[in-house]
Design a protein around this motif. Structure first.
Motif, PDB file in Angstrom:
ATOM      1  N   GLY A   3     -16.802  91.451-101.153  1.00  0.00           N
ATOM      2  CA  GLY A   3     -16.469  92.847-100.903  1.00  0.00           C
ATOM      3  C   GLY A   3     -17.458  93.571-100.018  1.00  0.00           C
ATOM      4  O   GLY A   3     -17.315  94.780 -99.792  1.00  0.00           O
ATOM      5  N   ASP A  51     -18.669  95.161 -97.037  1.00  0.00           N
ATOM      6  CA  ASP A  51     -18.009  95.624 -95.819  1.00  0.00           C
ATOM      7  C   ASP A  51     -18.725  96.873 -95.290  1.00  0.00           C
ATOM      8  O   ASP A  51     -19.606  97.419 -95.959  1.00  0.00           O
ATOM      9  CB  ASP A  51     -16.525  95.914 -96.069  1.00  0.00           C
ATOM     10  CG  ASP A  51     -16.285  97.011 -97.106  1.00  0.00           C
ATOM     11  OD1 ASP A  51     -17.217  97.777 -97.400  1.00  0.00           O
ATOM     12  OD2 ASP A  51     -15.157  97.110 -97.615  1.00  0.00           O
ATOM     13  N   PRO A  52     -18.387  97.323 -94.074  1.00  0.00           N
ATOM     14  CA  PRO A  52     -19.102  98.457 -93.485  1.00  0.00           C
ATOM     15  C   PRO A  52     -19.090  99.713 -94.346  1.00  0.00           C
ATOM     16  O   PRO A  52     -20.118 100.406 -94.432  1.00  0.00           O
ATOM     17  CB  PRO A  52     -18.371  98.677 -92.156  1.00  0.00           C
ATOM     18  CG  PRO A  52     -17.874  97.312 -91.792  1.00  0.00           C
ATOM     19  CD  PRO A  52     -17.476  96.687 -93.098  1.00  0.00           C
ATOM     20  N   ARG A 106     -18.974 100.031 -97.615  1.00  0.00           N
ATOM     21  CA  ARG A 106     -19.911  99.891 -98.737  1.00  0.00           C
ATOM     22  C   ARG A 106     -21.355  99.941 -98.255  1.00  0.00           C
ATOM     23  O   ARG A 106     -22.208 100.576 -98.882  1.00  0.00           O
ATOM     24  CB  ARG A 106     -19.639  98.580 -99.452  1.00  0.00           C
ATOM     25  CG  ARG A 106     -20.619  98.285-100.566  1.00  0.00           C
ATOM     26  CD  ARG A 106     -20.271  97.016-101.284  1.00  0.00           C
ATOM     27  NE  ARG A 106     -21.395  96.533-102.060  1.00  0.00           N
ATOM     28  CZ  ARG A 106     -21.399  95.394-102.737  1.00  0.00           C
ATOM     29  NH1 ARG A 106     -20.325  94.625-102.724  1.00  0.00           N
ATOM     30  NH2 ARG A 106     -22.460  95.013-103.423  1.00  0.00           N
ATOM     31  N   THR A 156     -20.134 105.304 -91.372  1.00  0.00           N
ATOM     32  CA  THR A 156     -19.788 103.982 -90.837  1.00  0.00           C
ATOM     33  C   THR A 156     -19.904 103.992 -89.317  1.00  0.00           C
ATOM     34  O   THR A 156     -20.245 102.965 -88.713  1.00  0.00           O
ATOM     35  CB  THR A 156     -18.365 103.573 -91.251  1.00  0.00           C
ATOM     36  OG1 THR A 156     -17.443 104.607 -90.867  1.00  0.00           O
ATOM     37  CG2 THR A 156     -18.269 103.360 -92.751  1.00  0.00           C
ATOM     38  N   HIS A 163     -22.079 101.225 -87.241  1.00  0.00           N
ATOM     39  CA  HIS A 163     -21.584 100.397 -86.132  1.00  0.00           C
ATOM     40  C   HIS A 163     -22.414 100.620 -84.861  1.00  0.00           C
ATOM     41  O   HIS A 163     -22.659  99.678 -84.095  1.00  0.00           O
ATOM     42  CB  HIS A 163     -20.107 100.704 -85.857  1.00  0.00           C
ATOM     43  CG  HIS A 163     -19.186 100.210 -86.920  1.00  0.00           C
ATOM     44  ND1 HIS A 163     -19.125  98.889 -87.310  1.00  0.00           N
ATOM     45  CD2 HIS A 163     -18.265 100.854 -87.686  1.00  0.00           C
ATOM     46  CE1 HIS A 163     -18.217  98.731 -88.251  1.00  0.00           C
ATOM     47  NE2 HIS A 163     -17.677  99.916 -88.501  1.00  0.00           N
ATOM     48  N   ALA A 167     -19.537  92.906 -88.845  1.00  0.00           N
ATOM     49  CA  ALA A 167     -18.783  91.743 -89.322  1.00  0.00           C
ATOM     50  C   ALA A 167     -19.357  90.439 -88.771  1.00  0.00           C
ATOM     51  O   ALA A 167     -19.464  89.443 -89.494  1.00  0.00           O
ATOM     52  CB  ALA A 167     -17.315  91.884 -88.930  1.00  0.00           C
ATOM     53  N   ARG A 185     -20.866  87.384 -90.993  1.00  0.00           N
ATOM     54  CA  ARG A 185     -20.244  86.054 -90.871  1.00  0.00           C
ATOM     55  C   ARG A 185     -21.274  85.010 -90.439  1.00  0.00           C
ATOM     56  O   ARG A 185     -21.334  83.907 -91.005  1.00  0.00           O
ATOM     57  CB  ARG A 185     -19.095  86.112 -89.864  1.00  0.00           C
ATOM     58  CG  ARG A 185     -18.365  84.787 -89.695  1.00  0.00           C
ATOM     59  CD  ARG A 185     -17.148  84.943 -88.810  1.00  0.00           C
ATOM     60  NE  ARG A 185     -17.496  85.368 -87.458  1.00  0.00           N
ATOM     61  CZ  ARG A 185     -17.226  86.567 -86.950  1.00  0.00           C
ATOM     62  NH1 ARG A 185     -16.610  87.489 -87.685  1.00  0.00           N
ATOM     63  NH2 ARG A 185     -17.568  86.862 -85.707  1.00  0.00           N
TER      64      ARG A 185
END
Length: 333
Positions: free
Chosen positions: A226, A228-229, A231, A240, A244, A255, A259
Motif C-alpha cells: 500500500g 503510494d504517493p 501515503r 503529493t 512528485h 513509483a 519499484r
C-alpha cells in the motif's frame, strides 16, 4: 566494502593492542584504555564516498585522542556519534558532556578528546571531512563536546536514519555511495545549523534533507504493497504535488524509485544461497509484490529473465550469466 572486526578469539592479554589497531584503522589514531577484566568489542564499517559509517559495540573502556596523535596524524574531519545503547562522557575543548542513549555528540578529530564508556555501549558514528558541512568553523566548534538530543527537531530525523543506515551497511552499493554521502552530511549540517540558529550553508540543503527523510521512510516500508504517493506525502505533511516535484528534480518518479528498490532487494534475496529453498513468490511478496505474475513481469522487464530463471542462473553458471542479464536489464531500462 564492509570491514568487520571482533575481539572474539583474541587472547585477553592481546586485546588492548588489537582494539587500538581496530579503532585507529576505522576512525583516526586513538589510544584504547581497557579495564583489567575481560573486554569485548565488535566493529563494522564501510565507506560512502568521502564519509565512513561505523557501527561499534563494546564493553566498558576509554578512547583517547591525544595531542601527540593529533599532531602525528591530523585529519581535518568531524565525527558524529549516536549512542544507540548505553552512554558515555565526552570531553573536548574544555567542555564535558554526559551523552545518553538516543543522544548524539559531535567531536573534532583535530582537537584532543576522550570518551569514557563505563558500561556496555553501542554507537553509530559518521566520520566526514569538516569542509563538507559548509558551516563556519568557529560556529561548528560551539557544538563540539555537547550532547545533541535525538528526539526532537532535525535530530529526530538524523537518529533513526543513522540506525537504518547501520542496519544496511552491507546493502549499500558503491555506485550510490557518493550521492548518499552528500545527502547524509546535508542532513547533519541542517541539524547543526538549526542548533546554531544559522541559515543552511546551501539553500538546496533543506530540500535534499527532506528528500533523504522521505526515501528513508520509503525504504523502511518497501514491503508494504500500500506504499503510494498519497501515503508518503501524508506521512511527511507535504502535498503529493510537492512530493512528485522532489523526485522529478532527481530525474525519477516516486513509483520508479519504489519499484527499483523493491527489485534490488528481490535480486539480493534470489542470489542468497541461504534462501535457495524459499519460494520466488514469497520473496516478491516480502518486498511489496503480492501478485506473483505481476512481480514476474516487472522482474523480467528489468533484468531480462524471470525471477525463477534468474535464480537458476545463479545456481548454474553464477556471475557470468548474471552479468549478462544485468547488462540486458540496464539496456532495457
Amino acid at each position: 566494502m564492509l570491514y568487520i572486526a571482533h575481539t572474539a578469539g583474541v587472547p585477553v592479554e592481546e586485546r588492548q593492542d588489537f582494539w587500538r589497531d581496530v579503532v585507529s584503522s576505522a576512525f583516526v589514531p586513538l589510544e584504547a584504555v581497557l579495564p583489567q577484566g575481560r573486554f569485548d568489542g565488535k566493529l563494522r564499517s564501510t565507506s560512502l564516498g568521502p564519509i565512513d559509517v561505523i557501527d561499534v559495540a563494546t564493553t566498558a573502556h576509554q578512547a583517547r585522542r591525544t595531542s601527540r596523535l593529533v599532531s602525528a596524524a591530523p585529519s581535518d574531519s568531524l565525527k558524529l556519534g549516536l549512542f544507540v545503547k548505553g552512554g558515555g562522557r565526552l570531553e573536548q575543548a574544555g567542555r564535558q558532556a554526559v551523552v545518553q542513549t538516543g543522544e548524539m555528540a559531535v567531536y573534532d578529530t583535530d582537537r584532543p578528546y576522550w570518551l569514557d564508556f563505563d558500561a556496555p555501549t553501542r554507537m553509530v558514528v559518521l566520520l566526514f571531512p569538516r569542509a563538507m558541512l559548509g558551516l563556519p568553523h568557529d560556529r561548528v566548534d560551539e557544538v563540539t563536546g555537547r550532547a545533541i538530543p535525538g528526539s526532537g527537531g532535525v535530530g529526530a530525523l538524523v537518529a533513526p536514519f543513522l540506525l537504518r543506515l547501520a542496519a544496511q551497511l552491507d546493502d549499500v552499493e558503491v555506485r550510490d555511495g557518493a550521492r548518499l554521502a552528500g545527502n547524509v552530511v546535508d542532513l547533519v549540517a541542517t541539524m547543526l545549523a538549526d542548533r546554531l540558529d544559522l541559515p543552511p550553508a546551501d539553500p538546496d540543503a533543506a530540500r535534499r534533507a527532506t528528500l533523504l527523510r522521505i526515501t528513508s521512510y520509503m525504504e523502511a516500508h518497501l514491503g508494504d504493497p500500500g506504499l503510494d504517493p498519497a501515503r508518503i506525502a501524508a506521512a511527511h505533511h507535504i502535498s503529493t504535488r510537492y512530493l512528485h516535484k522532489l523526485f522529478s528534480a532527481e530525474s525519477t518518479t516516486v513509483a520508479a524509485w519504489i519499484r527499483s528498490r523493491r527489485l534490488e532487494h528481490c535480486v539480493r534475496d534470489l542470489r542468497d544461497p541461504l534462501q535457495a529453498g524459499r519460494p520466488v513468490s514469497a520473496i516478491g511478496a516480502q518486498w511489496g509484490f503480492p501478485d506473483a505474475s505481476h512481480f514476474s513481469r516487472l522482474f523480467k522487464a528489468a533484468y531480462g529473465l524471470s525471477p525463477r530463471d534468474y535464480r537458476a542462473a545463479v545456481g548454474e553458471d553464477g556471475v557470468a550469466d548474471l552479468a549478462r542479464s544485468d547488462r540486458r536489464g540496464r539496456q532495457q531500462g
